[in-house]
Scaffold this motif. Sequence first.
Motif, short mmCIF file in Angstrom:
data_model
loop_
_atom_site.label_atom_id
_atom_site.label_comp_id
_atom_site.label_asym_id
_atom_site.label_seq_id
_atom_site.Cartn_x
_atom_site.Cartn_y
_atom_site.Cartn_z
N GLY A 1 -5.92 -1.69 15.45
CA GLY A 1 -5.72 -3.13 15.54
C GLY A 1 -5.26 -3.80 14.26
O GLY A 1 -5.41 -5.00 14.10
N ILE A 2 -4.68 -3.03 13.35
CA ILE A 2 -4.20 -3.58 12.07
C ILE A 2 -2.68 -3.50 12.04
O ILE A 2 -2.11 -2.41 12.03
CB ILE A 2 -4.80 -2.80 10.87
N ASP A 3 -2.03 -4.66 12.06
CA ASP A 3 -0.56 -4.70 12.06
C ASP A 3 -0.03 -4.70 10.63
O ASP A 3 -0.42 -5.53 9.81
CB ASP A 3 -0.06 -5.95 12.79
N THR A 4 0.86 -3.75 10.37
CA THR A 4 1.49 -3.61 9.06
C THR A 4 2.97 -3.34 9.25
O THR A 4 3.43 -3.11 10.36
CB THR A 4 0.85 -2.45 8.26
N ALA A 5 3.71 -3.37 8.17
CA ALA A 5 5.14 -3.04 8.19
C ALA A 5 5.37 -1.87 7.26
O ALA A 5 4.55 -1.57 6.39
CB ALA A 5 5.96 -4.25 7.75
N THR A 6 6.50 -1.21 7.45
CA THR A 6 6.89 -0.09 6.58
C THR A 6 8.18 -0.44 5.87
O THR A 6 8.96 -1.28 6.34
CB THR A 6 7.04 1.21 7.40
N LEU A 7 8.41 0.20 4.73
CA LEU A 7 9.63 -0.02 3.96
C LEU A 7 10.69 0.99 4.39
O LEU A 7 10.48 2.20 4.27
CB LEU A 7 9.34 0.14 2.46
N VAL B 1 0.86 -1.18 0.00
CA VAL B 1 0.00 0.00 0.00
C VAL B 1 0.89 1.23 0.00
O VAL B 1 1.70 1.42 0.91
CB VAL B 1 -0.94 0.01 1.23
N ASP B 2 0.75 2.06 -1.03
CA ASP B 2 1.53 3.28 -1.19
C ASP B 2 0.68 4.45 -0.69
O ASP B 2 -0.39 4.71 -1.23
CB ASP B 2 1.89 3.46 -2.67
N ILE C 1 -6.47 7.03 4.57
CA ILE C 1 -6.16 5.71 5.11
C ILE C 1 -7.27 5.18 6.02
O ILE C 1 -7.58 4.00 6.01
CB ILE C 1 -4.77 5.70 5.82
N GLU C 2 -7.90 6.07 6.79
CA GLU C 2 -8.94 5.60 7.70
C GLU C 2 -10.19 5.14 6.96
O GLU C 2 -10.92 4.30 7.46
CB GLU C 2 -9.25 6.66 8.75
N SER D 1 4.76 6.50 5.71
CA SER D 1 4.35 5.10 5.87
C SER D 1 4.42 4.68 7.34
O SER D 1 3.56 3.95 7.82
CB SER D 1 5.16 4.17 4.99
N ALA D 2 5.42 5.16 8.07
CA ALA D 2 5.49 4.86 9.51
C ALA D 2 4.30 5.47 10.23
O ALA D 2 3.71 4.84 11.13
CB ALA D 2 6.81 5.37 10.09
N ASN D 3 3.92 6.68 9.85
CA ASN D 3 2.75 7.34 10.42
C ASN D 3 1.49 6.52 10.12
O ASN D 3 0.65 6.29 10.99
CB ASN D 3 2.63 8.76 9.89
N ALA D 4 1.36 6.06 8.87
CA ALA D 4 0.21 5.23 8.49
C ALA D 4 0.18 3.94 9.31
O ALA D 4 -0.89 3.52 9.76
CB ALA D 4 0.25 4.93 7.00
N CYS D 5 1.34 3.32 9.50
CA CYS D 5 1.41 2.09 10.30
C CYS D 5 0.94 2.33 11.73
O CYS D 5 0.25 1.49 12.32
CB CYS D 5 2.82 1.52 10.29
#
Length: 196
Positions: free
Chosen positions: A83-89, A22-23, A46-47, A72-76
Motif C-alpha cells: 500500500g505504499i505508492d512510489t516512483a522509479t527513476l 531512496v537508493d 526494503i521490507e 528500483s521497479a522491483n522495490a516499487c
Amino acid sequence: MTTPTALSTDEAHSRLHELTVVDVRTPGEYAGGHLPGALNIPLDRIEQALPGLRQATERGDVLVVCASGNRSANACRILAGHGIDTATLTGGTGAWSANGHDLHRPQGAARTVWGMERQVRFTAGTLVLTGLLLGLLVHPAFQLLSAGIAGGLVFSALTDTCGMAAVLAKLPHNRPRAADLDETLAVLRDGGRPRP
C-alpha cells in the motif's frame, strides 16, 4: 503485476528538492555515487523499512532509484503490495549521470564498486568459461556448470529477477559499511535529508 510510475532524469532533477529519494543498491554501489540527498535502503532490507517509507509517502513523493531501474521497479512493486505508492527513476543512476547530473559520494568513499549488472555479467561469464574449459580439459561433466549458469540467466530474464545478484550483494566488497537502517529510518521519520 503493476508497472510503477516512472520519472525521467530531467523530471526528477527539477523536483529533487521535494522528493524523498531512496537508493536500493548495495552500500558499496551507493558509496560509488548516488543522487544528492538519497537515502540508502538496500533492496534486501526494503521490507524492514516499510513504516518509515509509509511515513515518507504521507509527507510527499518518494523516488526509488538503482543503477538501471530494474531493482528500483522491483522495490516499487514490493512497496505497492504493502500500500505504499512510489516512483522509479527511468534508467537509474546510470541515466542520471549520462544526462549530466551530479552524483554524490559519502565522505571517505575512496573506491568505486562495479555496478551489480556488471558484477553479474563478470561472474556469469567467468563461471561459463570455467565450466567449458574444465569440461574440455578435465571431464565433460564440468560443462553442466556452464549449462546451469545459462539456464539461470534465461530464468532471470523471464522472471526479471536475479539470484546471482542477490548472492553477490552479500559479498564484503558490496558492503564496505553496513547500511545503517536505523539511522536511515530516523531520517525518514524526521523528514530530513542525509548528510552528503
